[in-house]
Design an enzyme around this catalytic site. Structure first.
Site, short mmCIF file in Angstrom:
data_model
loop_
_atom_site.label_atom_id
_atom_site.label_comp_id
_atom_site.label_asym_id
_atom_site.label_seq_id
_atom_site.Cartn_x
_atom_site.Cartn_y
_atom_site.Cartn_z
N HIS A 68 -4.73 -4.74 5.21
CA HIS A 68 -5.98 -5.45 4.93
C HIS A 68 -5.84 -6.96 5.11
O HIS A 68 -6.85 -7.67 5.20
CB HIS A 68 -6.50 -5.12 3.51
CG HIS A 68 -5.77 -5.76 2.40
ND1 HIS A 68 -4.90 -5.08 1.57
CD2 HIS A 68 -5.78 -7.03 1.93
CE1 HIS A 68 -4.43 -5.89 0.65
NE2 HIS A 68 -4.95 -7.09 0.84
N ASP A 116 -2.76 1.44 3.86
CA ASP A 116 -2.78 -0.02 3.88
C ASP A 116 -1.40 -0.57 4.21
O ASP A 116 -0.67 -1.08 3.34
CB ASP A 116 -3.28 -0.53 2.53
CG ASP A 116 -3.58 -2.01 2.53
OD1 ASP A 116 -3.65 -2.61 3.62
OD2 ASP A 116 -3.76 -2.57 1.43
N SER A 210 -0.89 -10.00 -1.80
CA SER A 210 -1.02 -8.77 -1.02
C SER A 210 0.01 -8.73 0.11
O SER A 210 0.27 -9.73 0.77
CB SER A 210 -2.42 -8.67 -0.43
OG SER A 210 -3.39 -8.46 -1.43
#
Length: 266
Positions: A68, A116, A210
């Protein structure tokens, strides 16, 4: 550190995942030599922008991060900084290398952040030294038991209204059973995701972290992926062991040597 107050988003924007280190502490400088800082420059209708994510080195010229961070964007370039502690200055230990290409998992979906994971191939090989090292990742038959305490590091935000941290921060989180994540996340898939967090809600990850690794016993088992709404607990991380065959397939395509410390691909 402030307690987590996550930014709500009905559409679960990429940073509504697991970004900043809350309730953690600054690491000893250069004690996490596998960590990578990603500066992502992209274009949208309003112009050129930059975002930041974490990642980790698994080969001298290959690293892992969260899909992402780069998906659904018109990328201008991605710069990977290795050997960093304070990213606001140009430390002598730092190596800044452009990403030559990146491969997002073909079945990645922004709805639920399914699959992801992304592999980034660096333009030139990193120079492996005391400040820049690879980390092994879990094989397809390796898991980590519920209750295990593992660590996540990153340069994400340390306050709700504020900027990302200049120095590398780290937090200790526990592996949870799947139930809290099943209840909160409609698209939670236990085979490819991990449920992680601090039930007291005092420690977590958020914007900017992330793509960083969930490290247990000196090996990466997960990738920081997502959270939801104002809830500090639980968080969903990508389960690396599920993707190990795909990772190795991509490494073969990159024509790289076998990973030290990881199971053989033979």
């Amino acid at each position: 550190m402030l307690l987590l107050l996550l930014i709500s988003s009905a559409f679960l924007l990429p940073w509504a995942g697991a970004g900043r280190i809350i309730g953690g502490k600054e690491v000893v400088p250069h004690s996490r030599p596998h960590m990578a800082f990603l500066k992502i420059k992209f274009v949208n209708q309003s112009g050129i922008h930059t975002s930041r994510c974490g990642g980790f080195l698994i080969r001298p010229d290959t690293m892992l991060s969260a899909a992402h961070c780069v998906a659904k964007r018109r990328i201008v370039n991605i710069t990977v900084t290795l050997g960093a502690h304070n990213i606001s200055v140009r430390e002598q230990s730092q190596q800044r290398i452009p990403a030559a290409r990146w491969v997002i998992h073909p079945k990645y979906s922004p709805v639920g952040y399914i699959n992801d994971i992304v592999l980034l191939n660096l333009k030139t090989k990193a120079k492996i030294n005391k400040n820049v090292k690879q980390i092994a990742f879990s094989g397809s038959n390796e898991g980590v038991t519920v209750g295990t305490k593992c660590r996540v590091a990153g340069w994400g935000r340390t306050a709700v209204e504020g900027r990302g941290s200049d120095v590398l921060m780290e937090v200790e989180l526990k592996v949870q059973n799947d139930e809290p994540c099943k209840q909160l996340f409609h698209n939670y898939l236990r085979h490819s995701m991990m449920c992680v967090g601090d039930k007291n809600g005092k420690k977590t990850t958020y914007e900017g972290d992330s793509g960083g690794p969930f490290v247990c016993n000196q090996k990466a088992y997960g990738i920081v992926s997502r959270g939801v709404g104002t809830k500090p607990f639980p968080k969903v991380f990508t389960r690396i062991s599920y993707f190990e065959p795909w990772i190795r397939e991509q490494l073969r395509k990159f024509a790289l040597q076998e990973l030290p410390g990881s199971p053989s691909s033979d």
